[in-house]
Design an enzyme around this catalytic site. Structure first.
Site, PDB file in Angstrom:
ATOM      1  N   GLU A 191      -0.100  -9.425  -0.938  1.00 17.26           N
ATOM      2  CA  GLU A 191      -1.532  -9.766  -0.939  1.00 17.26           C
ATOM      3  C   GLU A 191      -2.077  -9.790  -2.363  1.00 17.26           C
ATOM      4  O   GLU A 191      -2.874 -10.662  -2.726  1.00 17.26           O
ATOM      5  CB  GLU A 191      -2.311  -8.766  -0.070  1.00 17.26           C
ATOM      6  CG  GLU A 191      -1.976  -8.976   1.404  1.00 17.26           C
ATOM      7  CD  GLU A 191      -2.614  -7.970   2.322  1.00 17.26           C
ATOM      8  OE1 GLU A 191      -2.424  -6.766   2.076  1.00 17.26           O
ATOM      9  OE2 GLU A 191      -3.278  -8.370   3.280  1.00 17.26           O
ATOM     10  N   GLU A 200       3.888  -5.168   7.456  1.00 19.18           N
ATOM     11  CA  GLU A 200       2.902  -4.231   8.034  1.00 19.18           C
ATOM     12  C   GLU A 200       3.083  -4.037   9.531  1.00 19.18           C
ATOM     13  O   GLU A 200       2.857  -2.940  10.057  1.00 19.18           O
ATOM     14  CB  GLU A 200       1.468  -4.739   7.774  1.00 19.18           C
ATOM     15  CG  GLU A 200       0.976  -4.530   6.362  1.00 19.18           C
ATOM     16  CD  GLU A 200       1.303  -5.694   5.447  1.00 19.18           C
ATOM     17  OE1 GLU A 200       2.238  -6.471   5.765  1.00 19.18           O
ATOM     18  OE2 GLU A 200       0.635  -5.827   4.415  1.00 19.18           O
ATOM     19  N   ALA A 236       0.856  -1.196   0.000  1.00 16.27           N
ATOM     20  CA  ALA A 236       0.000   0.000   0.000  1.00 16.27           C
ATOM     21  C   ALA A 236       0.888   1.241   0.000  1.00 16.27           C
ATOM     22  O   ALA A 236       2.008   1.210   0.502  1.00 16.27           O
ATOM     23  CB  ALA A 236      -0.882  -0.017   1.239  1.00 16.27           C
ATOM     24  N   GLY A 276       0.771  -5.176   0.928  1.00 19.00           N
ATOM     25  CA  GLY A 276      -0.310  -5.257  -0.060  1.00 19.00           C
ATOM     26  C   GLY A 276       0.178  -5.839  -1.375  1.00 19.00           C
ATOM     27  O   GLY A 276      -0.610  -6.438  -2.126  1.00 19.00           O
TER      28      GLY A 276
HETATM   29  C1  LIG Z   1      -5.359  -2.650   3.475  1.00 21.39           C
HETATM   30  C2  LIG Z   1      -3.889  -2.360   3.664  1.00 21.39           C
HETATM   31  C3  LIG Z   1      -3.045  -3.462   3.165  1.00 21.39           C
HETATM   32  C4  LIG Z   1      -1.737  -3.466   3.215  1.00 21.39           C
HETATM   33  C5  LIG Z   1      -0.942  -2.515   3.984  1.00 21.39           C
HETATM   34  C6  LIG Z   1       0.430  -2.304   3.380  1.00 21.39           C
HETATM   35  O1  LIG Z   1       0.762  -2.775   2.332  1.00 21.39           O
HETATM   36  S1  LIG Z   1       1.411  -1.314   4.281  1.00 21.39           S
HETATM   37  C7  LIG Z   1       2.902  -1.189   3.298  1.00 21.39           C
HETATM   38  C8  LIG Z   1       3.705  -2.422   3.357  1.00 21.39           C
HETATM   39  N1  LIG Z   1       4.952  -2.220   2.689  1.00 21.39           N
HETATM   40  C9  LIG Z   1       6.039  -1.857   3.339  1.00 21.39           C
HETATM   41  O2  LIG Z   1       6.056  -1.720   4.542  1.00 21.39           O
HETATM   42  C10 LIG Z   1       7.280  -1.623   2.505  1.00 21.39           C
HETATM   43  C11 LIG Z   1       8.013  -0.438   3.018  1.00 21.39           C
HETATM   44  N2  LIG Z   1       9.180  -0.196   2.227  1.00 21.39           N
HETATM   45  C12 LIG Z   1      10.353  -0.807   2.433  1.00 21.39           C
HETATM   46  O3  LIG Z   1      10.495  -1.669   3.266  1.00 21.39           O
HETATM   47  C13 LIG Z   1      11.499  -0.352   1.602  1.00 21.39           C
HETATM   48  O4  LIG Z   1      11.254   0.953   1.200  1.00 21.39           O
HETATM   49  C14 LIG Z   1      11.739  -1.248   0.373  1.00 21.39           C
HETATM   50  C15 LIG Z   1      10.493  -1.395  -0.471  1.00 21.39           C
HETATM   51  C16 LIG Z   1      12.246  -2.624   0.811  1.00 21.39           C
HETATM   52  C17 LIG Z   1      12.833  -0.580  -0.517  1.00 21.39           C
HETATM   53  O5  LIG Z   1      13.970  -0.335   0.270  1.00 21.39           O
HETATM   54  P1  LIG Z   1      15.190   0.539  -0.291  1.00 21.39           P
HETATM   55  O6  LIG Z   1      16.207   0.559   0.791  1.00 21.39           O
HETATM   56  O7  LIG Z   1      15.558   0.054  -1.624  1.00 21.39           O
HETATM   57  O8  LIG Z   1      14.610   1.993  -0.516  1.00 21.39           O
HETATM   58  P2  LIG Z   1      13.952   2.998   0.534  1.00 21.39           P
HETATM   59  O9  LIG Z   1      13.496   2.300   1.730  1.00 21.39           O
HETATM   60  O10 LIG Z   1      14.851   4.155   0.714  1.00 21.39           O
HETATM   61  O11 LIG Z   1      12.647   3.435  -0.262  1.00 21.39           O
HETATM   62  C18 LIG Z   1      12.755   4.148  -1.488  1.00 21.39           C
HETATM   63  C19 LIG Z   1      11.658   5.181  -1.518  1.00 21.39           C
HETATM   64  O12 LIG Z   1      10.405   4.507  -1.612  1.00 21.39           O
HETATM   65  C20 LIG Z   1       9.525   4.976  -0.607  1.00 21.39           C
HETATM   66  N3  LIG Z   1       8.641   3.854  -0.239  1.00 21.39           N
HETATM   67  C21 LIG Z   1       8.996   2.606   0.028  1.00 21.39           C
HETATM   68  N4  LIG Z   1       7.917   1.854   0.264  1.00 21.39           N
HETATM   69  C22 LIG Z   1       6.865   2.661   0.142  1.00 21.39           C
HETATM   70  C23 LIG Z   1       5.472   2.453   0.284  1.00 21.39           C
HETATM   71  N5  LIG Z   1       4.931   1.247   0.562  1.00 21.39           N
HETATM   72  N6  LIG Z   1       4.669   3.508   0.096  1.00 21.39           N
HETATM   73  C24 LIG Z   1       5.167   4.725  -0.198  1.00 21.39           C
HETATM   74  N7  LIG Z   1       6.491   4.983  -0.353  1.00 21.39           N
HETATM   75  C25 LIG Z   1       7.319   3.943  -0.178  1.00 21.39           C
HETATM   76  C26 LIG Z   1      10.457   5.391   0.529  1.00 21.39           C
HETATM   77  O13 LIG Z   1       9.834   6.275   1.390  1.00 21.39           O
HETATM   78  C27 LIG Z   1      11.583   6.017  -0.260  1.00 21.39           C
HETATM   79  O14 LIG Z   1      11.178   7.288  -0.653  1.00 21.39           O
HETATM   80  P3  LIG Z   1      11.937   8.569  -0.134  1.00 21.39           P
HETATM   81  O15 LIG Z   1      11.290   9.694  -0.851  1.00 21.39           O
HETATM   82  O16 LIG Z   1      13.376   8.359  -0.478  1.00 21.39           O
HETATM   83  O17 LIG Z   1      11.703   8.611   1.331  1.00 21.39           O
END
Ligand SMILES: CC/C=C\CC(=O)SCCNC(=O)CCNC(=O)[C@H](O)C(C)(C)COP(=O)(O)OP(=O)(O)OC[C@H]1O[C@@H](n2cnc3c(N)ncnc32)[C@H](O)[C@@H]1OP(=O)(O)O
Length: 718
Positions: A103, A123, A61, A100
Site C-alpha cells: 500500500e 492480509e 503493518a 501495508g
Molecule cells: C491499516 C492496516 C494495513 C495493512 C495491514 C497489514 O499490512 S497486515 C501485515 C501484512 N503483512 C504480512 O502479512 C506479512 C507477514 N510476514 C510474512 O509473510 C513473512 O514473515 C515474510 C515477510 C514473507 C518473511 O518470511 P520469512 O520466512 O523470511 O521469515 P519469517 O516469516 O520467519 O519472519 C521473520 C520474522 O519477522 C517477523 N515478521 C514478519 N512479518 C512481520 C510483520 N508484518 N510484523 C511483525 N513481524 C513480522 C516474524 O514474526 C519473524 O519473527 P520471529 O521473531 O522469528 O517470529
C-alpha cells in the site's frame, strides 16, 4: 524508524529501518511522515526514493502492534501525504512489498522492483483486508478481476507478474535502489497528475455483477466460515461503486469490523504460533538455540508403502540423496514407478527440475550402510519395527540417525533395540507425506538434543513445519484425536447420526467431519490398533461389550469393520459411496437401521441431541486432552498443539487451534461445560477436566501467552 539521506544532490532517500522485515511500526510511520515533510521542504530535493534496509522494502503493518493501543500516525493519512506530494516519489522494491508495504508502494508515483522481489496483499490470511487504501487503489490500477484474485487469496506475485499486471513500472536485475534513484532523477519536474492512483476511475467491466457473484461463490466455497475473504470482496465492490473518498470510508468500516473480530485475533495468534514452534524445547531441557543439528547429505527410507513413497519424494525434492529400500522386488518396482510419477507431477507444478537422479532404489537393507540418516516407514507394527531397528543398528555407520515414521508407537521401546538409543527419534509424517506440511518430531527420553535439532531441521528443509513433541501413546495429534472420536461414537449410541455430527463439525469449520475423515482414512486402521491393544473383544454383545478396562467403550467402529465396512475403500463405512473408492459420502439407511438395532440390543434409548452438545462434547474432550498433554510436558506450549491441529487435523485456522479456541470460549466455561456433561454421563470417559485446565481457569482465564508461566517449568536432566 526511517533514515533520511540525500543522494546525487537532488534525491531525498527515505530508508525504512525495522528489522527483520521493516514492518510499519509506529516509529517507522512517524519516521516516514517526518522525512516526507523534510524532503518536501528542502528546495534542493527534486524527487524522493523510499526503500527498506537490508534488501527488504517492507513486510506491511507491524503485526506485533495489533494487540496494543494504536500510537503514532495512522497509515491512511501517511499514504495520502505521499500520494499528494508535489515531488515525484519512487518506491524501490527489494525483497518484499507485502500488505501495508505494498500500500505504501501504491501511494508512490512510481514503483521499481528487483526481479527477485515478491509483492502481495496477505492480509486475508491474518483475518484482515488491505486497509490503507489497498482495496481502492489496486482495482483502479490493475482492474477488478486481478485485484479480487490478489486480495481474496493473499497470494504473493513475482516482480515479473507484478510488471505484467501493471503493479510495477520497471523490473531490474541490478540494484533496485540505484535504479530507483536514476528513475527519480529522470522524472524530476514531470507532471504527477496521471500518477496518483486514487484519482484513476475504477474500470467497470460489462459483466461486473457476474464477476462479483463468482468471487463471492469462490470465497464461500474455500473460506469454511472465515469472514475476511468475503469482506475483501465487499471492499473491492466499494471501489467500483463509490467515489474514492466514499470507498475509503467503506474500506475503513469493513477493516474495523474485521480487526475487532475474534477471527483476526485467532489468525494473528496462529501467524506467530507457526513461527514459535521452531524455537522448540524438550521436557528435559534441550533447546533449539543450544542444540546444533548434524550435517545430513544422504538419507534412506525403509519401506516404500504410501508413507515411504511420500517421504522419499519430500527428501529428493529437498535436494537430499536418497536410498529407497523395499525388500520385495515387485513392490520395489511399483514404488519406483509411483515415486517417479509423483516427482514428475511435483516438478511440473512447481516449475523445478526433476529429482529422479537423487534416488537410488534397492532391495537390500545393506544399501543404507553409508547414509547419515534413515527414516523407517514400514507397517505400523511394533514387532516388525523392532526387527528393522535391530538390523539398522548393526548396519548403519556410527553416528547415523535412526528415525521412525510412526503415528503413535513408543519411540523409546524402539530405541532400546539399538546400540545408540540417543540417535533414535520419531518423525511422524502425515499422509500424503509429500504434500502435508506438518511433521511431529518425537523425542524419547534418551534422544540427544542434536538428534532432535537435526530432525527439526530436516523437516524444515523438506518444506514442513516441524513441531517437537514428547513420547507418549499417539504423541500430540493422535492422542487428542482419541477422546474426540470417542465422544463422537458415544453420541451415535445416544441418538445422533454420523451426518448430524459431521454437519456440526463442518459448520464449525473443519474441512470434513470426524466420520467422513474416518471413512477416508479407513476404519480398519483404528481397528487394527484396538485389536493389538486387546480392546476388540470377540464376543461384543451384551452390556459388557460396552465396557473395557472399567470404562465405557463403544464397539461401533469394530462392529462396522467386522461387517467389512472399512470406509471409502470398500464403498461403505459410516456413509455409503457409489462404488469402492468413491469420494461422495451419502447417508446410509442401512447404518441408521444398524444403529437402532444396536441401541435396542444394549437397552439404549435414543434422545434428541442438539448441535451445542455435539460440538462441546467432541471439542472440549479433545481440548481437555490437550491440557493434559501440556500438564505432562509432552508439548512445550499451546502453540505446538495448535499448529499440529491446524496443519495436521483440519482445525479451522481462523479459530486459531484448539487451545486458542478454549481461551476464546473462556477456560472457566470449558470447565463448567465438561463438568455439566460429566454429571449427566458419569460413565463417559474424557469429560473430567484435568488439573491444569482447572488451575488456569481458576487463575482468571489468563491470556494464552501467559499459560507457560502456570505450566510447571521442565527440570533439566541433561
Ligand atoms: C491499516 C492496516 C494495513 C495493512 C495491514 C497489514 O499490512 S497486515 C501485515 C501484512 N503483512 C504480512 O502479512 C506479512 C507477514 N510476514 C510474512 O509473510 C513473512 O514473515 C515474510 C515477510 C514473507 C518473511 O518470511 P520469512 O520466512 O523470511 O521469515 P519469517 O516469516 O520467519 O519472519 C521473520 C520474522 O519477522 C517477523 N515478521 C514478519 N512479518 C512481520 C510483520 N508484518 N510484523 C511483525 N513481524 C513480522 C516474524 O514474526 C519473524 O519473527 P520471529 O521473531 O522469528 O517470529
Amino acid at each position: 524508524m526511517a533514515l533520511y539521506s540525500r543522494v546525487s544532490g537532488s534525491v531525498g532517500m527515505i530508508t525504512l529501518q525495522n528489522p527483520p522485515v521493516n514492518a510499519l511500526s509506529a516509529a517507522v510511520r512517524q519516521g516516514i511522515v517526518d522525512m516526507m515533510h523534510r524532503a518536501l521542504s528542502e528546495p534542493e530535493v527534486k524527487s524522493v526514493v523510499i526503500c527498506g534496509q537490508n534488501g527488504k522494502f517492507c513486510g506491511g503493518a507491524d503485526i506485533r502492534e495489533f494487540g496494543a493501543k494504536m500510537t503514532g500516525p495512522p497509515l491512511v493519512p501517511m499514504v495520502h501525504l505521499i500520494e499528494a506530494a508535489s515531488k515525484p516519489v519512487v518506491a524501490a522494491i527489494e525483497g518484499i512489498a507485502l500488505g501495508g508495504g505494498l500500500e505504501l508502494a501504491l501511494s508512490c508515483h512510481y514503483r521499481i522492483a528487483h526481479s527477485k522481489a515478491t509483492l502481495g496483499f496477505p492480509e486475508v490470511a491474518l483475518g484482515l483486508l488491505p486497509g490503507a487504501g489497498g482495496t481502492q487503489r489496486l482495482p483502479r490500477l490493475i482492474g477488478v478481476p486481478a485485484a479480487l484474485d490478489l486480495i481474496t487469496t493473499g497470494r504473493h506475485v513475482t516482480a515479473a507478474e507484478a510488471r505484467q499486471l501493471g503493479i510495477v513500472d520497471e523490473v531490474t536485475d541490478l540494484n533496485a535502489v540505484d535504479a530507483a534513484v536514476k528513475f527519480a532523477q529522470s522524472v524530476t519536474g514531470k507532471s504527477l497528475d496521471a500518477r496518483r492512483i486514487s484519482t484513476y476511475p475504477c474500470p467497470r467491466p460489462p459483466d461486473l455483477d457476474a464477476i462479483f457473484e463468482r468471487a463471492m461463490q469462490q470465497v464461500r466455497r474455500s473460506a469454511r466460515g472465515a469472514i475476511a475473504p468475503g469482506t475483501c470482496v465487499q471492499a473491492v465492490h466499494a471501489a467500483v461503486t463509490l467515489p474514492y473518498a466514499k470507498g475509503m470510508e467503506r474500506e475503513r468500516e469493513l477493516f474495523s469490523l474485521l480487526f475487532t473480530s475474534g477471527q483476526a485475533r485467532a489468525l494473528q495468534y496462529y501467524f506467530f504460533a507457526q513461527r514459535a514452534v521452531s524455537r522448540w524445547s524438550t521436557a528435559n531441557g534441550a533447546r533449539w538455540d543450544t542444540s546444533k543439528p548434524r550435517p545430513v547429505r544422504k538419507a534412506a527410507v525403509i519401506g516404500l508403502g504410501t508413507m515411504g513413497r511420500g517421504i522419499t519424494v519430500s527428501l529428493a525434492q529437498a535436494g537430499f540423496s536418497v536410498v529407497a529400500v523395499e525388500t520385495q522386488e515387485q513392490q520395489l518396482s511399483e514404488a519406483k514407478q509411483a515415486v517417479s510419477g509423483m516427482l514428475e507431477r511435483g516438478a511440473k507444478r512447481r516449475g523445478v527440475p526433476l529429482a529422479h537422479d537423487k534416488i537410488k532404489y534397492s532391495c537390500s537393507v545393506q544399501a543404507v550402510a553409508d547414509v547419515d540418516l534413515v527414516i523407517e516407514a514400514v507397517f505400523e507394527d511394533m514387532a516388525l519395527k523392532k526387527t528393522v531397528f535391530q538390523q539398522l543398528s548393526a548396519i548403519c555407520k556410527p553416528g547415523a540417525l535412526l528415525c521412525t515414521n510412526t503415528s503413535g508407537l513408543d519411540i523409546d521401546e524402539l530405541a532400546s533395540q539399538t546400540q545408540s538409543p540417543e540417535l533414535v527419534v520419531g518423525m511422524h509424517f502425515f499422509a500424503p507425506a509429500h504434500v502435508m506440511q506438518l511433521l511431529e518430531v518425537v523425542y524419547g527420553p534418551r534422544s540427544s538434543p542434536e538428534v532432535v535439532a537435526t530432525a527439526m531441521q530436516m523437516g524444515k528443509k523438506m518444506g514442513k513445519v516441524s513441531v517437537a513433541v514428547g513420547n507418549c501413546r499417539g504423541f500430540v495429534g493422535n492422542r487428542m484425536l482419541k477422546p474426540y472420536l470417542e465422544q463422537a461414537f458415544f453420541l451415535l449410541e445416544e441418538g445422533a447420526t454420523p451426518e448430524q455430527v459431521d454437519q456440526v463439525l463442518e459448520e464449525f469449520g473443519f474441512a470434513m467431519g470426524v466420520f467422513k475423515v474416518s471413512d477416508l482414512s479407513g476404519l480398519d486402521v483404528g481397528w487394527k490398533v484396538r485389536k493389538s491393544d486387546g480392546l476388540v473383544s470377540p464376543a461384543s454383545t451384551g452390556t459388557s461389550a460396552r465396557i473395557r478396562g472399567g470404562s465405557r467403550y463403544s464397539p461401533l467402529g469394530d462392529l462396522l469393520c467386522e461387517r467389512g465396512r472399512f470406509g471409502q475403500k470398500t464403498g461403505r463405512g459410516w456413509f455409503q459411496y457409489d462404488k469402492p473408492g468413491g469420494r461422495v459420502a451419502k447417508p446410509d439407511p442401512w447404518l441408521h437401521g444398524f444403529l437402532e438395532e444396536y441401541r435396542a440390543q444394549h437397552g439404549l434409548v435414543a434422545r434428541r441431541i442438539d448441535h451445542q452438545e455435539v460440538l462441546e462434547r467432541c471439542l472440549y474432550a479433545l481440548i481437555n486432552e490437550g491440557f493434559q498433554i501440556l500438564q505432562d510436558g509432552i508439548a512445550a506450549g499451546p502453540e505446538d498443539i495448535d499448529v499440529i491441529y491446524v496443519l495436521g487435523y483440519g482445525w479451522p485456522r481462523h479459530r486459531g487451534g484448539p487451545m486458542f479456541y478454549a481461551g476464546q470460549v473462556g477456560l472457566d466455561k470449558v470447565v463448567e461445560r465438561l463438568e455439566h456433561y460429566q454429571q449427566i454421563h458419569p460413565d463417559v470417559p474424557g469429560l473430567q477436566p484435568c488439573s491444569l485446565l482447572r488451575k488456569l481457569a481458576a487463575s482468571g482465564n489468563p491470556a494464552i501467552h501467559k499459560w507457560r508461566e502456570v505450566i510447571q517449568k521442565p527440570r533439566s536432566q541433561l
